[in-house]
Each structure stands twice: as C-alpha cells, then as structure tokens.
Write an enzyme that holds these catalytic residues in place. Structure first.
Site, short mmCIF file in Angstrom:
data_model
loop_
_atom_site.label_atom_id
_atom_site.label_comp_id
_atom_site.label_asym_id
_atom_site.label_seq_id
_atom_site.Cartn_x
_atom_site.Cartn_y
_atom_site.Cartn_z
N ASN A 1 0.86 -1.18 0.00
CA ASN A 1 0.00 0.00 0.00
C ASN A 1 0.90 1.24 0.00
OD1 ASN A 1 -1.42 2.27 1.09
ND2 ASN A 1 -3.05 0.89 1.73
N HIS B 1 1.15 6.16 1.84
CA HIS B 1 1.96 7.08 2.66
C HIS B 1 3.15 7.67 1.91
CE1 HIS B 1 -0.81 6.70 5.78
NE2 HIS B 1 -0.62 5.41 5.92
N HIS C 1 -5.38 3.95 -2.00
CA HIS C 1 -6.71 4.35 -1.54
C HIS C 1 -6.98 5.79 -1.96
CE1 HIS C 1 -9.52 4.66 2.28
NE2 HIS C 1 -10.13 5.05 1.17
N ARG D 1 -9.06 8.61 -1.31
CA ARG D 1 -10.05 9.07 -0.33
C ARG D 1 -10.85 10.22 -0.89
NH1 ARG D 1 -10.25 8.21 5.14
NH2 ARG D 1 -8.96 6.49 5.85
N ARG E 1 -6.54 13.14 0.55
CA ARG E 1 -5.48 13.56 1.48
C ARG E 1 -4.11 12.97 1.13
NH1 ARG E 1 -7.13 10.29 6.94
NH2 ARG E 1 -9.12 11.29 6.57
N GLU F 1 -8.45 0.88 -3.52
CA GLU F 1 -9.33 0.97 -2.34
C GLU F 1 -10.18 2.23 -2.45
OE1 GLU F 1 -7.22 1.15 1.32
OE2 GLU F 1 -6.29 -0.79 1.01
N THR G 1 -8.26 3.75 8.13
CA THR G 1 -9.53 3.01 8.11
C THR G 1 -9.70 2.27 9.43
OG1 THR G 1 -8.99 2.66 5.79
CG2 THR G 1 -10.94 1.54 6.63
N GLU H 1 -11.23 -8.90 2.47
CA GLU H 1 -9.96 -8.59 3.15
C GLU H 1 -10.29 -8.40 4.62
OE1 GLU H 1 -7.38 -5.55 1.48
OE2 GLU H 1 -6.57 -5.11 3.47
N HIS I 1 -3.89 -4.38 7.55
CA HIS I 1 -4.03 -3.24 8.46
C HIS I 1 -3.20 -3.47 9.72
CE1 HIS I 1 -6.02 0.59 9.23
NE2 HIS I 1 -5.68 0.32 10.46
N1 PXP Z 1 -5.88 -2.70 3.81
C1 PXP Z 1 -6.81 -1.72 3.88
C2 PXP Z 1 -8.18 -2.00 3.35
C3 PXP Z 1 -6.49 -0.44 4.40
O1 PXP Z 1 -7.43 0.52 4.45
C4 PXP Z 1 -5.17 -0.21 4.82
C5 PXP Z 1 -4.82 1.14 5.39
O2 PXP Z 1 -4.83 2.11 4.41
C6 PXP Z 1 -4.23 -1.24 4.70
C7 PXP Z 1 -4.62 -2.48 4.22
C8 PXP Z 1 -2.80 -1.05 5.08
O3 PXP Z 1 -2.68 -0.77 6.43
P1 PXP Z 1 -1.27 -0.34 7.03
O4 PXP Z 1 -0.89 0.94 6.40
O5 PXP Z 1 -1.56 -0.25 8.50
O6 PXP Z 1 -0.30 -1.44 6.68
#
Ligand code: PXP
Length: 249
Positions: free
Chosen positions: A7, A10, A48, A50, A54, A75, A106, A157, A198
């Site tokens: 993901n 960030h 994702h 949003r 952001r 996402e 999330t 998921e 997550h």
């Molecule tokens: N899966 C989903 C559906 C999420 O919303 C997120 C957070 O954006 C993640 C995975 C990844 O989470 P993390 O950044 O805590 O690894």
C-alpha cells in the site's frame, strides 16, 4: 506462498504535506515508488483514493493503472463518485472500505450486513465485464463473512487491526488469531478469496502467516514505508516478502 500487496498511500502522504495542488512538481514520485516495490517482489500495488484526496490523487490512480506491471488494488468508498472513477480506470481489484472524514486511517470493517443492497449493486456494476474483482474490507466476524458471500463480491480482506493492536498480549493475540482463522476458513468454504491487512508490520506478520497460511494476499503499507526511510524501499519490500515465506520443515 502468501502474496504481498504494498500500500503506497503514505508515499503520497509525504508528497501532499508539501505539494498539495502541485503534485506534478512533488516528491516523492509515487509511481517510481510503486515500480521499485514491484522490482523488489511486491505482487501488487494498493492505493486508496479518499474522498478528501489527502494522499493519493486521481492522477496517481490513472498513472498506476497504466504503468505498473502487477495488479492494482484500488481501495475506495462505495460512493457514486468512486464507482464512476473505478469504471473508468478498470483496476484488477476494487477493495470497498468504509470511510470517515475525521479518521486517521480506516478504523473498522464495512458493515456489509446493513448495507447489502447497495454493496450488491456496486459488485454487479463493477464485475459485469469480468475484468474487475471486488473485495470487501470486513472485520473477521462470521455474520459479515456470510453477508459478503451473498453480496456477489469475489474476495474479502480481513481487518487485522485488532490482532495488531493486541499483539503484545499473548492471550489477546491468540484470541484474535483464532477469530481470524475461523472467519478465513468460513470465507474460503463459501468460495471467497481471502486477503488481510491493516497494522501488519515486521514483528507481527510472520506469526499471522504461520497460524493462517491460506491467506491469498496481505496488504501492508505504513510499516514498509517507515522501514524504507531506514533501508530504502527495495530492501524494505524484500524483507517483508521474506517474512511471508512458508516455514522450512
Ligand atoms: N488494507 C486496507 C483496506 C487499508 O485501508 C489499509 C490502510 O490504508 C491497509 C490495508 C494497510 O494498512 P497499514 O498501512 O496499516 O499497513
């Protein structure tokens, strides 16, 4: 072997704190980050979009779709705006997530049970051409798994936030692993492909895959991007990938 979806939200967060509205000039280049993740073993890229843009912005999603060589897991919230964007972009996977404006990340899974009609309509709409598969981000609850199976989604998921949060407490960790294992087993029996994500990091991920080896893919973001600040994104991805290897007998 369990696959790794990275993901990259960030990487975009870091760009937006300084270059919001001037993304063309901004660093880091999130497409370059995604391509490096792929070169280092990522099986897919997750992003994702949003409602408040952001971190990831619309242009990122279009460019990711055209530039990456693995699979884009897009996402998004189940809104008309996002469904229209998804129909246009046509990523391999759509992961429907709940979205609250004030949350930092999330916070919980979708309530598929309460929103089954609208989720089923979105699954039918997005999956009708056969090139997109819809995943639902849910808590590891039996009733949510049953609702997900009825919705027509092809994947779920599981939200691993509770597992991650209670990892330091052996009893709570064990309880959360059992909860995830039961939910994953039921989902697989109901014909769903089972992912999780997550809060997963370099400490808690290998216990999860040892206990539940049949997750298809884990989606991991924050910890990989943090590790990348120390060792570089290539090594950070490779280290996480190594944790997903099955234990040698
Ligand atoms: N899966 C989903 C559906 C999420 O919303 C997120 C957070 O954006 C993640 C995975 C990844 O989470 P993390 O950044 O805590 O690894």
């Amino acid at each position: 072997m369990t696959k790794l979806g990275v993901n990259i939200d960030h990487a975009a967060t870091l760009r937006q704190v300084r270059y919001r509205g001037k993304e063309n000039l901004g660093e880091p280049n999130v497409i370059e980050v995604a391509l490096l993740c792929e070169q280092s073993g990522a099986d897919g890229i997750t992003a994702h979009l949003r409602e408040d843009r952001r971190h990831i912005v619309d242009k990122d999603i279009h460019e990711l779709k055209s530039r990456i060589r693995t699979r884009l897991n897009f996402e998004m919230a189940n809104t008309e705006e996002m469904v229209s964007i998804a129909e246009n972009v046509r990523p391999s996977y759509i992961c429907l997530v709940p979205e609250k404006r004030q949350e930092i990340t999330t916070e919980g899974g979708l309530d598929v049970k309460s929103d089954i009609h609208s989720i089923r309509t979105t699954c039918d709409r997005l999956q009708s051409r056969g090139d997109i598969q819809v995943s639902l981000f849910i808590d590891p609850d039996i009733s949510q798994v049953e609702a997900a199976a009825k919705s027509g989604a092809k994947l779920v998921e599981f939200h691993t936030g509770q597992y991650a949060e209670h990892y330091a407490d052996p009893d709570r960790r064990h309880d959360e692993l059992i909860r995830l294992q039961k939910a994953a087993r039921l989902a697989a029996e109901m014909g769903l492909i089972v992912n999780a994500g997550h809060g997963l990091n370099y400490q808690n991920t290998s216990d999860l895959v040892k206990f539940i080896p049949d997750f298809f893919e884990l989606n991991i973001g924050h910890s990989i991007l943090c590790r990348a600040l120390i060792v570089g994104i290539g090594q950070a991805v490779a280290e996480m990938k190594a944790l997903l290897q099955p234990a040698t007998p």
